[in-house]
Design an enzyme around this catalytic site. Structure first.
Site, PDB file in Angstrom:
ATOM      1  N   CYS A 215     154.734  37.751  61.091  1.00  0.00           N
ATOM      2  CA  CYS A 215     153.301  37.665  61.357  1.00  0.00           C
ATOM      3  C   CYS A 215     152.660  39.026  61.108  1.00  0.00           C
ATOM      4  O   CYS A 215     153.127  40.043  61.634  1.00  0.00           O
ATOM      5  CB  CYS A 215     153.053  37.230  62.801  1.00  0.00           C
ATOM      6  SG  CYS A 215     151.301  37.259  63.223  1.00  0.00           S
TER       7      CYS A 215
ATOM      8  N   ASN B 264     161.737  34.165  60.150  1.00  0.00           N
ATOM      9  CA  ASN B 264     161.942  33.005  61.015  1.00  0.00           C
ATOM     10  C   ASN B 264     163.415  32.605  61.000  1.00  0.00           C
ATOM     11  O   ASN B 264     164.179  33.021  60.132  1.00  0.00           O
ATOM     12  CB  ASN B 264     161.116  31.818  60.497  1.00  0.00           C
ATOM     13  CG  ASN B 264     159.632  32.039  60.635  1.00  0.00           C
ATOM     14  OD1 ASN B 264     159.081  32.965  60.071  1.00  0.00           O
ATOM     15  ND2 ASN B 264     158.989  31.181  61.398  1.00  0.00           N
TER      16      ASN B 264
ATOM     17  N   ARG C 184     153.841  28.483  55.040  1.00  0.00           N
ATOM     18  CA  ARG C 184     152.788  29.165  55.827  1.00  0.00           C
ATOM     19  C   ARG C 184     153.343  30.429  56.503  1.00  0.00           C
ATOM     20  O   ARG C 184     153.059  31.548  56.072  1.00  0.00           O
ATOM     21  CB  ARG C 184     152.206  28.186  56.870  1.00  0.00           C
ATOM     22  CG  ARG C 184     150.880  28.635  57.472  1.00  0.00           C
ATOM     23  CD  ARG C 184     151.008  29.656  58.585  1.00  0.00           C
ATOM     24  NE  ARG C 184     151.804  29.195  59.722  1.00  0.00           N
ATOM     25  CZ  ARG C 184     152.163  29.984  60.725  1.00  0.00           C
ATOM     26  NH1 ARG C 184     151.805  31.256  60.763  1.00  0.00           N
ATOM     27  NH2 ARG C 184     152.915  29.514  61.708  1.00  0.00           N
ATOM     28  N   ASP C 185     154.152  30.299  57.517  1.00  0.00           N
ATOM     29  CA  ASP C 185     154.664  31.477  58.229  1.00  0.00           C
ATOM     30  C   ASP C 185     155.495  32.339  57.281  1.00  0.00           C
ATOM     31  O   ASP C 185     155.468  33.580  57.352  1.00  0.00           O
ATOM     32  CB  ASP C 185     155.539  31.028  59.414  1.00  0.00           C
ATOM     33  CG  ASP C 185     155.498  31.985  60.590  1.00  0.00           C
ATOM     34  OD1 ASP C 185     154.823  33.018  60.493  1.00  0.00           O
ATOM     35  OD2 ASP C 185     156.160  31.699  61.606  1.00  0.00           O
TER      36      ASP C 185
ATOM     37  N   HIS D  38     162.041  32.929  65.714  1.00  0.00           N
ATOM     38  CA  HIS D  38     162.286  33.978  64.716  1.00  0.00           C
ATOM     39  C   HIS D  38     163.675  34.563  64.977  1.00  0.00           C
ATOM     40  O   HIS D  38     164.220  34.447  66.077  1.00  0.00           O
ATOM     41  CB  HIS D  38     161.195  35.046  64.798  1.00  0.00           C
ATOM     42  CG  HIS D  38     159.900  34.588  64.168  1.00  0.00           C
ATOM     43  ND1 HIS D  38     159.426  35.100  62.989  1.00  0.00           N
ATOM     44  CD2 HIS D  38     159.000  33.649  64.554  1.00  0.00           C
ATOM     45  CE1 HIS D  38     158.285  34.494  62.675  1.00  0.00           C
ATOM     46  NE2 HIS D  38     157.997  33.609  63.616  1.00  0.00           N
TER      47      HIS D  38
ATOM     48  N   HIS E  38     159.565  27.288  68.199  1.00  0.00           N
ATOM     49  CA  HIS E  38     159.282  28.025  66.960  1.00  0.00           C
ATOM     50  C   HIS E  38     159.999  29.367  67.094  1.00  0.00           C
ATOM     51  O   HIS E  38     159.641  30.177  67.942  1.00  0.00           O
ATOM     52  CB  HIS E  38     157.766  28.201  66.833  1.00  0.00           C
ATOM     53  CG  HIS E  38     157.359  29.038  65.662  1.00  0.00           C
ATOM     54  ND1 HIS E  38     157.061  28.493  64.428  1.00  0.00           N
ATOM     55  CD2 HIS E  38     157.199  30.370  65.524  1.00  0.00           C
ATOM     56  CE1 HIS E  38     156.733  29.450  63.595  1.00  0.00           C
ATOM     57  NE2 HIS E  38     156.807  30.617  64.227  1.00  0.00           N
TER      58      HIS E  38
HETATM   59  N1  COA Z   1     138.305  30.492  57.361  1.00  0.00           N
HETATM   60  C1  COA Z   1     137.743  31.305  56.461  1.00  0.00           C
HETATM   61  N2  COA Z   1     137.064  32.410  56.781  1.00  0.00           N
HETATM   62  C2  COA Z   1     136.933  32.678  58.078  1.00  0.00           C
HETATM   63  C3  COA Z   1     137.476  31.875  59.064  1.00  0.00           C
HETATM   64  C4  COA Z   1     138.192  30.741  58.666  1.00  0.00           C
HETATM   65  N3  COA Z   1     138.794  29.941  59.531  1.00  0.00           N
HETATM   66  N4  COA Z   1     137.184  32.404  60.261  1.00  0.00           N
HETATM   67  C5  COA Z   1     136.478  33.529  60.032  1.00  0.00           C
HETATM   68  N5  COA Z   1     136.335  33.685  58.702  1.00  0.00           N
HETATM   69  C6  COA Z   1     135.706  34.800  57.989  1.00  0.00           C
HETATM   70  C7  COA Z   1     134.259  34.952  58.243  1.00  0.00           C
HETATM   71  O1  COA Z   1     133.530  34.192  57.330  1.00  0.00           O
HETATM   72  C8  COA Z   1     134.081  36.435  58.010  1.00  0.00           C
HETATM   73  O2  COA Z   1     134.082  36.665  56.631  1.00  0.00           O
HETATM   74  P1  COA Z   1     133.313  37.907  56.009  1.00  0.00           P
HETATM   75  O3  COA Z   1     133.932  39.128  56.617  1.00  0.00           O
HETATM   76  O4  COA Z   1     133.559  37.770  54.548  1.00  0.00           O
HETATM   77  O5  COA Z   1     131.886  37.734  56.415  1.00  0.00           O
HETATM   78  C9  COA Z   1     135.359  37.035  58.562  1.00  0.00           C
HETATM   79  O6  COA Z   1     136.318  35.995  58.479  1.00  0.00           O
HETATM   80  C10 COA Z   1     135.245  37.469  59.996  1.00  0.00           C
HETATM   81  O7  COA Z   1     134.606  36.445  60.650  1.00  0.00           O
HETATM   82  P2  COA Z   1     134.238  36.462  62.156  1.00  0.00           P
HETATM   83  O8  COA Z   1     133.414  35.302  62.500  1.00  0.00           O
HETATM   84  O9  COA Z   1     133.696  37.829  62.484  1.00  0.00           O
HETATM   85  O10 COA Z   1     135.581  36.160  62.750  1.00  0.00           O
HETATM   86  P3  COA Z   1     136.317  36.929  63.826  1.00  0.00           P
HETATM   87  O11 COA Z   1     136.364  38.362  63.466  1.00  0.00           O
HETATM   88  O12 COA Z   1     135.822  36.523  65.145  1.00  0.00           O
HETATM   89  O13 COA Z   1     137.765  36.267  63.700  1.00  0.00           O
HETATM   90  C11 COA Z   1     139.661  35.559  62.554  1.00  0.00           C
HETATM   91  C12 COA Z   1     138.419  36.424  62.568  1.00  0.00           C
HETATM   92  C13 COA Z   1     140.579  35.667  63.740  1.00  0.00           C
HETATM   93  C14 COA Z   1     139.289  34.121  62.366  1.00  0.00           C
HETATM   94  C15 COA Z   1     140.361  36.102  61.318  1.00  0.00           C
HETATM   95  O14 COA Z   1     140.698  37.433  61.547  1.00  0.00           O
HETATM   96  C16 COA Z   1     141.559  35.327  60.925  1.00  0.00           C
HETATM   97  O15 COA Z   1     141.437  34.280  60.320  1.00  0.00           O
HETATM   98  N6  COA Z   1     142.728  35.862  61.191  1.00  0.00           N
HETATM   99  C17 COA Z   1     143.986  35.291  60.746  1.00  0.00           C
HETATM  100  C18 COA Z   1     144.928  35.020  61.881  1.00  0.00           C
HETATM  101  C19 COA Z   1     146.252  34.511  61.345  1.00  0.00           C
HETATM  102  O16 COA Z   1     146.325  33.846  60.342  1.00  0.00           O
HETATM  103  N7  COA Z   1     147.344  34.879  62.028  1.00  0.00           N
HETATM  104  C20 COA Z   1     148.672  34.480  61.641  1.00  0.00           C
HETATM  105  C21 COA Z   1     148.991  33.094  62.034  1.00  0.00           C
HETATM  106  S1  COA Z   1     148.954  32.826  63.758  1.00  0.00           S
HETATM  107 ZN    ZN Z   2     156.207  32.469  63.497  1.00  0.00          ZN
END
Ligand code: COA
Ligand code: ZN
Length: 321
Positions: free
Chosen positions: A239, A248, A13-14, A208, A206
């Site tokens: 990240c 990490n 994952r990370d 890095h 956790h």
């Molecule tokens: N799984 C799948 N799709 C997701 C989702 C999830 N858990 N959460 C949101 N989405 C999708 C929505 O369906 C939408 O899709 P679209 O653009 O195709 O319509 C899009 O993401 C944005 O959705 P929204 O409700 O506006 O979410 P948001 O903007 O409030 O938040 C996050 C979006 C934060 C959920 C998204 O940016 C995200 O998953 N980020 C990843 C963070 C990450 O992995 N960081 C590293 C590890 S900590």
């Molecule tokens: Zn990390």
């Protein structure tokens, strides 16, 4: 008998989430197989986040299902950042989830698209829900020491969030040095402080290795009584939303240090190096933590040793890329 140290492997994952080239589900599954073969029993397999935000994790349901089917003896976790992710993870069969609570304002906005306060509240809600539903849950408090945007994270912020998670019923708290800028004294101090409010066995760190302090920070956490440490195979990681978050702490570095210190990790270093080789082939560059140079020279010096694994097992994988 040696004291146990649990290594929580975050490579799939990370480690992979930030890789520019998409790794196929089949190769992720094969990597997980190598990690399991090396003896790792706690693995964060994937994350159920937006595939638009993190394309590398779009195949989360398939990767998790394959891992759980292939290795029923291993605890696989899935990372989530919102309720949607929690639902998706549960629908895919997840029995263990890892929730991210972002403590600093700008990072919460970039990573979770919400305020830090809302991120902590949401993580507590999800932890409570997991508790009620009998799902194992860890919460990352991130960053617990240094934020890439605002610098030092105030200790009271971390302690308040920790208290809230305990009240919600979280199983384990992971204090995260998200960008690898913490130093051993502050790692030790915070670990002791949080451990004094709960049971140290429910804490993890956790880490890095951005500033080459990963091992020193792990040693400080061990001295403070922490017995679960996160690491990533080959030091892979970073990240996408936290500038400066380099690799990490490498699993092989941690295993080597911990075993020398008399802890029992259950991990076989020779097999672990096969996993490093495999991960290298996957991402197309040299990996390996601080011990890599030593390992490589050791392998050259003893060509018949089991350390001298070539990448034969990665042949099909190399052809596929
Ligand atoms: N799984 C799948 N799709 C997701 C989702 C999830 N858990 N959460 C949101 N989405 C999708 C929505 O369906 C939408 O899709 P679209 O653009 O195709 O319509 C899009 O993401 C944005 O959705 P929204 O409700 O506006 O979410 P948001 O903007 O409030 O938040 C996050 C979006 C934060 C959920 C998204 O940016 C995200 O998953 N980020 C990843 C963070 C990450 O992995 N960081 C590293 C590890 S900590
Ligand atoms: Zn990390």
């Amino acid at each position: 008998m040696n004291e146990l140290l649990t290594i929580y492997e975050v490579g799939p994952r990370d480690g992979l989430q930030n890789q520019p080239t998409l790794v196929s589900g089949r190769d992720k599954t094969a990597l997980i197989g190598k990690l399991v073969a090396a003896g790792l029993g706690h693995i964060e397999a994937t994350s159920f986040v937006s595939p638009r935000a993190v394309p590398q994790m779009a195949d989360a349901p398939d990767v998790l299902a394959a891992a759980m089917n292939n290795h029923s003896e291993v605890r696989f976790s899935a990372l989530v950042v919102n309720p949607r992710g929690y639902h998706r993870a549960r629908a895919a069969g997840a029995q263990s989830i890892a929730v991210v609570a972002v403590l600093s304002e700008t990072l919460a906005g970039k990573n979770n698209r919400m305020s830090a306060q809302d991120s902590v509240a949401m993580a507590a809600d999800l932890a409570g829900r997991a508790h009620r539903e009998g799902v194992a849950c860890r919460v990352y408090l991130a960053p617990a020491w240094v934020c890439p945007y605002h610098g030092a994270v105030p200790q009271p912020t971390v302690l308040a969030a920790a208290d809230r998670m305990w009240q919600a019923g979280v199983g384990q708290l992971a204090l995260a040095d998200t960008i690898g800028h913490a130093h051993p004294l502050e790692v030790g101090r915070l670990c002791e402080k949080v451990a004094s409010r709960c049971d140290a066995s429910r804490l993890a760190v956790h880490l890095h290795d951005t500033q080459a302090l990963g091992l020193a920070n792990a040693a400080a956490a061990l001295s403070a009584g922490i017995r679960t440490v996160d690491a990533s195979i080959g030091g892979l990681g970073g990240c996408p939303f936290a500038p400066g978050a380099a690799g990490n702490l490498a699993t092989e570095d941690l295993v080597l240090m911990a075993e020398k210190m008399g802890f029992s990790t259950g991990v076989d270093l020779d097999s672990l190096w096969r996993a490093v080789d495999f991960a290298q082939a996957l991402v197309g560059r040299d990996l390996g933590g601080r011990t890599a140079a030593w390992w490589r020279s050791h392998r050259r010096a003893t060509p018949d040793s089991p350390y001298n694994t070539d990448v034969a097992g990665c042949g099909s994988l190399l052809r596929d890329h």
